[in-house]
Design a protein around this motif. Structure first.
Motif, PDB file in Angstrom:
ATOM      1  N   ASP A  76      -4.853   2.015   7.051  1.00 33.36           N
ATOM      2  CA  ASP A  76      -5.346   3.225   6.394  1.00 33.36           C
ATOM      3  C   ASP A  76      -5.267   3.148   4.871  1.00 33.36           C
ATOM      4  OD1 ASP A  76      -2.589   3.378   6.408  1.00 33.36           O
ATOM      5  OD2 ASP A  76      -2.470   5.319   7.409  1.00 33.36           O
ATOM      6  N   LEU A  77      -4.787   2.021   4.341  1.00 37.38           N
ATOM      7  CA  LEU A  77      -4.777   1.789   2.900  1.00 37.38           C
ATOM      8  C   LEU A  77      -5.046   0.314   2.637  1.00 37.38           C
ATOM      9  CD1 LEU A  77      -4.166   2.554  -0.084  1.00 37.38           C
ATOM     10  CD2 LEU A  77      -1.747   2.112   0.409  1.00 37.38           C
ATOM     11  N   MET A  78      -6.048   0.014   1.811  1.00 33.80           N
ATOM     12  CA  MET A  78      -6.357  -1.360   1.409  1.00 33.80           C
ATOM     13  C   MET A  78      -6.370  -1.435  -0.109  1.00 33.80           C
ATOM     14  SD  MET A  78      -9.468  -2.654   3.903  1.00 33.80           S
ATOM     15  CE  MET A  78      -9.645  -4.133   2.900  1.00 33.80           C
ATOM     16  N   ILE A  79      -5.659  -2.426  -0.642  1.00 40.14           N
ATOM     17  CA  ILE A  79      -5.678  -2.675  -2.084  1.00 40.14           C
ATOM     18  C   ILE A  79      -5.979  -4.154  -2.287  1.00 40.14           C
ATOM     19  CG2 ILE A  79      -4.449  -2.445  -4.268  1.00 40.14           C
ATOM     20  CD1 ILE A  79      -2.507  -0.536  -2.917  1.00 40.14           C
ATOM     21  N   LEU A  80      -6.982  -4.444  -3.110  1.00 40.69           N
ATOM     22  CA  LEU A  80      -7.370  -5.832  -3.366  1.00 40.69           C
ATOM     23  C   LEU A  80      -7.338  -6.101  -4.860  1.00 40.69           C
ATOM     24  CD1 LEU A  80     -10.107  -7.875  -1.612  1.00 40.69           C
ATOM     25  CD2 LEU A  80     -10.097  -7.804  -4.118  1.00 40.69           C
ATOM     26  N   ALA A  81      -6.849  -7.274  -5.223  1.00 39.29           N
ATOM     27  CA  ALA A  81      -6.820  -7.705  -6.617  1.00 39.29           C
ATOM     28  C   ALA A  81      -7.695  -8.934  -6.780  1.00 39.29           C
ATOM     29  CB  ALA A  81      -5.386  -8.015  -7.056  1.00 39.29           C
ATOM     30  N   ASP A 123       6.364   7.692   1.290  1.00 41.93           N
ATOM     31  CA  ASP A 123       6.302   9.158   1.306  1.00 41.93           C
ATOM     32  C   ASP A 123       5.438   9.694   2.441  1.00 41.93           C
ATOM     33  OD1 ASP A 123       3.599   9.043   0.549  1.00 41.93           O
ATOM     34  OD2 ASP A 123       3.957   9.646  -1.518  1.00 41.93           O
ATOM     35  N   GLY A 124       4.924   8.789   3.282  1.00 43.93           N
ATOM     36  CA  GLY A 124       4.195   9.228   4.458  1.00 43.93           C
ATOM     37  C   GLY A 124       2.717   9.481   4.258  1.00 43.93           C
ATOM     38  N   THR A 125       2.204   9.226   3.055  1.00 45.63           N
ATOM     39  CA  THR A 125       0.779   9.440   2.822  1.00 45.63           C
ATOM     40  C   THR A 125      -0.054   8.519   3.715  1.00 45.63           C
ATOM     41  OG1 THR A 125       1.209  10.050   0.519  1.00 45.63           O
ATOM     42  CG2 THR A 125      -1.053   9.449   1.090  1.00 45.63           C
ATOM     43  N   TYR A 126       0.379   7.259   3.818  1.00 44.70           N
ATOM     44  CA  TYR A 126      -0.271   6.285   4.702  1.00 44.70           C
ATOM     45  C   TYR A 126       0.804   5.583   5.514  1.00 44.70           C
ATOM     46  CZ  TYR A 126      -3.956   7.147   1.327  1.00 44.70           C
ATOM     47  OH  TYR A 126      -4.862   7.758   0.511  1.00 44.70           O
ATOM     48  N   ARG A 127       0.377   4.911   6.582  1.00 43.55           N
ATOM     49  CA  ARG A 127       1.354   4.239   7.445  1.00 43.55           C
ATOM     50  C   ARG A 127       1.274   2.718   7.349  1.00 43.55           C
ATOM     51  NH1 ARG A 127       1.840   2.508  13.003  1.00 43.55           N
ATOM     52  NH2 ARG A 127       4.053   2.548  13.581  1.00 43.55           N
TER      53      ARG A 127
END
Length: 356
Positions: A81-86, A135-139
């Protein structure tokens, strides 16, 4: 707050390794001391050195590294549910590479971000993901670093007489490789995991150490097209030798402070370029405080010699290599420090490793 763990890693480099002897044939030799200082014996490229044809692109490599990380974690892509790419070498200016990978993973909806902090990018992403997961925003988060630098290198030598290639143009061809690395992070109970990280740009008053000029909006496109090459990759080798050690020393200290751990408790430290001779010599020559560095003697892991300088991919790719080779084991405390000499950025994190 809930602990956040690295639960999967993946890495990918294209094709067969290209030995340094082949680079010498293509662009001519380097002085022996420069070659020894680079300490790179092979690298992988998506571009064919003989023709310039590309076997794949940045998003292809990013996808393959991501799939391997998901497989090692036992996580289905639908759980992300969260993707970060550099990356600093995207397929296109827009859309972002992260969204090309998202599409190919079959994710219709996902929070995404793309960073352009070079070798520090994925470590910065770890801190962003850690906070969102804790903080529980995403898992579940998928972090990717990917770099496709060889297409910029090919015009330096293709169809050129090696004897006429200038020394400053030869060095980047020797240095850089292509590849991608990925991490899966998840919030969960239990001890260990990723501690708070540190990051800073300490080059606000310095010229770029690496400057990729061309293909942007710094000048009219018609004017850029008149240049010898559309993209000119400029590397300040002397500047890197002078200032990279300062980034590393400050980055290590800031990371230990942020994580609230003593250097003696660190089992392994991943610093791309951490084992190359020029950096160790520079630390000594500049009289930098080497207390923490000396405490890490024999603990530094670095795949630079056989993978090349791979920018944003370095930390996750080298981390995956160390885990798969058995160098990193469950229970190890691993410090990662990514550095970027375009504008002198560092980022660090400490991981109490819980993967089997």
């Amino acid at each position: 707050m809930t602990n956040v763990h690295v639960i999967g890693t993946g890495g990918y480099q294209p094709g067969d390794p290209i030995p340094t002897s082949e680079i010498e044939r293509l662009v001519g030799p380097l002085p022996a001391d420069v070659l020894e200082g680079l300490a790179i014996t092979s690298r992988h490229w998506i571009a064919d050195p003989a023709t310039g044809a590309q076997s794949e692109n940045n998003s292809d490599m990013a996808l393959k590294a991501a799939q391997r990380a998901l497989e090692s974690a036992g996580v289905d892509a639908a759980e992300i549910d969260l993707m970060i790419l550099a990356t600093g070498t995207p397929d296109y200016v827009l859309p972002p590479v992260v969204n090309l990978v998202q599409e190919r993973l079959g994710l219709v909806r996902c929070a995404t971000m793309e960073l352009r902090s070079g070798g520090a990018g994925v470590v910065q992403a770890m801190e962003i993901a850690r906070r969102f997961l804790a903080d529980g925003t995403y898992r579940t988060a998928l972090l990717i670093g990917s770099e496709a630098i060889s297409p910029v290198l090919i015009p330096v030598f293709l169809g050129q007489d090696p004897a006429r290639i200038r020394m400053r143009e030869r060095i980047p061809v020797y240095m850089f490789g292509d590849g991608a690395g990925a991490l899966v992070m998840r919030a969960g109970e239990g001890p260990g995991g990723v501690s708070a990280g540190a990051t800073a740009c300490i080059g606000g008053d310095r010229k770029p150490g690496i400057h990729a000029v061309g293909g942007g909006t710094h000048a009219p496109i018609a004017e850029q097209l008149k240049a010898k090459r559309l993209v000119d990759l400029r590397v300040d080798v002397v500047g890197a030798g002078d200032f990279t050690p300062q980034m590393v020393i400050e980055g290590i200290g800031a990371t230990l402070a942020a994580a609230k751990v003593d250097v003696e408790t660190v089992d392994l430290c991943l610093v791309p370029e951490g084992n190359v001779g020029w950096m160790r010599d520079s630390l000594t020559d500049q009289g930098l405080d080497q207390g923490a560095w000396k405490a890490l003697d024999g603990k530094v892991i670095d795949s630079l010699p056989v993978m090349g300088a791979v920018g944003c991919a370095a930390v996750p790719l080298f981390l995956d290599d160390a885990w798969r080779s058995g160098r990193i084991r469950r229970g190890d405390r691993v410090m990662v420090v990514g550095v970027e000499s375009t504008k002198w950025i560092y980022a660090g994190a400490v991981i109490d490793w819980t993967m089997p």
